[in-house]
Design an enzyme around this catalytic site. Structure first.
Site: not given
Length: 494
Positions: A125, A155, A226, A228, A284
């Protein structure tokens, strides 16, 4: 607990043997105190040496995004106003009020170098949608970065810079050995203030926010916007987490921060660095966690495992897994719950043949499954159930559920494939257990007691079978808009 030790000092000097025993006793006490101190480590006197050691590998990230200007911005001037011509001329000349030129939007974040040739880890992000990415290093120089690959599911993103000299880097530690109460240090670019550190402890392990592969370390080290993408270090200078999110009512740190565990991040970065994309194993199946009432209904001894609700075309169907199986072990690892199985499968090599132990019909069964690749798996779109309840056939009320057999009309309205047997739920008593467990009008009950049902009498019979077997609940397989799940409902005595 405090232990009192009485030492006979009075006659120690009179006997050589006493003196030897005294010295040995003092040594034993010193060793015991040293051991206790080591087991209960206090706060470090300073984090300065650690900060000095790792700072050169921590970076600030600035991204630039070109935002296209709006073309329909028109000043609110009444027709015929003396200002109308003025504003028209101003906009025709490309004035600021006309928004005629694209504008540049900047954002800040953090990251860290993981190799001397310039690979950098951050949050997805932080760089998502960026047209330009610049990396500022602790020593003060700035380098442009290119995007290597991203993984929105965790992320995580990997960047690359080109440098004339080898870059200082940090390594990943083993996040699985981090314990609640261990000291940690966060480093990054909080609120755009530049390189900054904060310290705290591991508050909890194994937190999940909203992703299938979540494995967050919770910490009270101050993490703000900040931060992050920045690293969470253990006291050996190893990265055990990537600072990703905070829980806060005001946008600032309140001591509840989350760092994606390094054992997840390291696998993702290895794949992004090598392939530019992730390559996760795919079993699956659709699964849910085994609850206490489901375990009782199925005769399981322990409340653990992942209950299969559906087996579409794929690796598991080819291997013979069935809806209603409970996966107890995957690749020789015990399965605690559905989330744990998803993470374990995702971390397993694509194409590997793994041993899967399931609970079926009161006993265990072992099957071999060759894993596919999740990213290549086709997503099956299921039709959405109609909101309106059907108006016709006769209905029956059981377990607080008003149900009726499926007809062709009901199958079409509820998005059920032709030929499927079952009971459509017409209404649910809001005071019933069924309502509290999430059953609603429009649901379709296709199995009871792990056997297909076509009528209310079938449902009654399965409930009676469960009662005669000494169980307190009956297990239902319920579909809603095509999505299956198991629900255990209590059996009332006559």
């Amino acid at each position: 607990m405090t232990t009192a030790i009485a030492i006979p000092f009075k006659n120690v000097h009179k006997s050589p043997q006493m003196r030897v025993m005294f010295v040995a006793l003092i040594g034993a006490i010193a060793l015991m105190l040293q051991t206790v101190t080591a087991d209960a480590r206090g706060a470090p006197e300073s984090f300065a040496d650690l900060a000095e050691q790792v700072s050169p590998a921590v970076v600030n990230i600035t991204t630039t995004t070109i935002v296209e200007a709006s073309t329909d911005a028109t000043p609110m001037v009444p027709p015929g106003s003396p200002f109308e011509d003025f504003f028209k001329d101003f906009m025709d000349r490309g004035g600021q009020g006309g928004n005629s030129a694209p504008r540049r939007s900047n954002a800040l974040g953090s990251g860290f170098v993981i190799s001397e040739d310039g690979y950098i880890v951050t949050n997805n992000h932080v760089i998502e949608g960026a047209d330009e990415i610049e990396i500022e290093f602790f020593e003060g120089f700035v380098l442009p970065a290119t995007l290597v690959g991203t993984d929105p599911k965790t992320d995580i993103a990997v960047l690359k810079v080109e440098s004339d000299k080898p870059l200082k880097f940090v390594t990943f530690g083993d996040s699985d050995v981090a314990r609640m109460g261990d000291w940690v240090m966060a480093m990054g670019n909080p609120l755009g203030q530049g390189f900054s550190i904060s310290a705290g402890i591991v508050s909890q392990r194994g937190r999940a926010l909203q992703g299938a592969y979540d494995d967050y370390i919770q910490t009270d080290a101050a993490i703000n916007r900040g931060n992050s993408g920045g690293p969470l270090f253990n006291m050996d200078g190893e990265v055990i987490g990537v600072n990703t999110a905070i829980l806060s009512p005001n946008g600032g740190s309140i001591g509840i921060g989350f760092s994606m565990a390094s054992n997840v991040v390291s696998r993702v970065t290895d794949q992004l660095t090598e392939f530019g994309e992730t390559r996760r194993g795919w079993l699956g199946v659709k699964i849910q966690t085994v609850s206490e009432d489901v375990a009782e209904a199925m005769g399981l001894e322990a409340v653990s495992g992942a209950l299969i609700t559906d087996v579409p075309e794929g690796p598991s169907k080819d291997a013979g897994l069935e809806s209603g199986d409970v996966i107890l072990s995957f690749d020789n690892k015990d399965v605690e719950d559905a989330n744990g199985l998803v993470r374990t499968v995702g971390e397993t090599e694509v194409g590997k043949a793994v041993r899967v132990v399931v609970f079926r019909d009161g006993k265990t069964k072992t099957l071999m499954v060759t894993l596919g690749r999740r990213e290549e798996a086709e997503n099956v779109a299921f039709p959405v159930a109609a909101d309106a309840a059907p108006s016709q056939p006769e209905d029956t009320t059981l377990f607080g559920l008003t149900v009726m057999p499926l007809t062709d009309e009901l199958r079409e309205q509820l998005g059920v494939s032709k030929g499927t047997d079952g009971l459509a739920v017409v209404a649910v008593d809001e005071a019933s257990e069924a309502f509290s467990k999430g059953l609603r009008s429009g649901d379709v009950i296709v199995e009871a007691g792990q056997e297909v049902i076509a009528s209310a009498d079938d449902l009654k019979l399965r409930a009676e079978d469960a009662r005669e077997a000494g169980r307190k609940t009956v297990l239902l397989l319920v579909r809603r808009a095509g999505e299956p799940r198991f629900v255990a409902l209590g059996i009332l005595d006559d």
